[in-house]
Enzyme design. Sequence first.
Site, short mmCIF file in Angstrom:
data_model
loop_
_atom_site.label_atom_id
_atom_site.label_comp_id
_atom_site.label_asym_id
_atom_site.label_seq_id
_atom_site.Cartn_x
_atom_site.Cartn_y
_atom_site.Cartn_z
N CYS A 129 -17.65 26.48 48.39
CA CYS A 129 -17.28 25.05 48.35
C CYS A 129 -17.50 24.54 46.93
CB CYS A 129 -18.13 24.30 49.36
SG CYS A 129 -17.61 22.60 49.62
N CYS A 183 -7.30 17.58 49.53
CA CYS A 183 -8.62 17.35 48.95
C CYS A 183 -8.54 16.21 47.95
CB CYS A 183 -9.13 18.62 48.27
SG CYS A 183 -10.79 18.43 47.59
#
Length: 428
Positions: free
Chosen positions: A165, A359
């Site tokens: 991540c 995102c």
Amino acid sequence: MAHIVIMGAGIGGVPAAYELRELLDKDAHRVTVINATSYFQFVPSNPWVGVGWRKRDEVTLEIAPYLAKKGIDFIGKPVTQIDAAANRLTVEGGDTVDYDYLIITTGPKLAFDEIPSAGPVHAGGGGFTHSVCSVDHAQAFFADYEKFLENPGPLVIGAMPGASCFGPAYEFAFILDTDLRRRKLRNKVPITYVTSEPYIGHLGLGGVGDSKSMLESEMRGRDMKWITNAKTTRVEDGKMFVTQLDDLGQPYKEHEVNFKLSMMLPAFKGVDAVAAVPNLCNPRGMVLIDEFQRSKAYRNIFSAGVCVAIPPVEVTPVPTGTPKTVYMIESMVGAIAHNIADELAGKEPKAKGTWNAICLADMGDTGAAFVALPQIPPRNVNWFKKGKWVHLAKIAFEKYFMRKIKTGNSEPVYEKYVLKLLGIERLK
């Protein structure tokens, strides 16, 4: 009557509960959420918590009352054991919960212990680096950051070997840069970005659009140094030891990076109770699933989110994983809800998540957005854009998602119609 139990009350678990409650007859089927804590936390806001731009109560909420309004039961205790053969969970204190279907959306265990002396003092390795993976960790960083501001020094931000991540690490580096400039202290704080990615902007995805050149340009413009292909080997108080590998995976250069404050995202593992179930997980404790989000070993166990096993997009010199974005996770839980509803109606499961990725990454005073459809290449859509609008969109998304959790609407009009017009679908 079927009893569906959901482990985890996060970005995957709560929407899963709401969607199941909408799809299933309340009088015929029961839904229970079990979570290690009593609250929901909006994890994407943790970088803001880390610099004091958000307070804890702005990004968390006690979840039981909101679930109760929808007729969903809640247990605020960690699961200590899963007996998959008996369809039974044991929670802290020894109470047991039987289930007909189990949905695992626990999120990860943070593997700080894989790097000696990494991680917050009171979590994992108990070392000298911080994390923004939980609201507690973000608050701990802010407490040290306030002391740091009185006598600033070098900052090290980035991601450890095996991390998957990367977005929050970039976000946090840029947010810290913005906050320090606003305080007129940036000139006193060298920032080094240390990452296991093979290049800036890889993001665990092999890059998205022009992410490499755009993020490199942004870092140069903000006077940040970086080390890629970084295999962090250990941490000491104020010093990080990093072996930089070449493209063939051979040691290229040794670094001793000094810091006064550091935030390094860890690699992820599966939580202990999940990882201990025979044949459920891969060696790192991540749940092995089929195309319907169902366990390969247990037909009545489903899983979604960070805790599922997804192979890396590509082999990299230092191991990197594939990230799971919020919309990708919602895609997974949508498929699960529809597949369980179909099974209870006597049909074969057929829903598959699109795993489309959207995102929004805040950069303090601007932001970067990417769309990858699907997230794992080859892709139909692949772009990366930067602008002030992303910063504003991230703020709006936070407010929107928190309201969605409070109202119990699993797919509001925005997601159902606006994203569809853009060609972005949750389910196949």
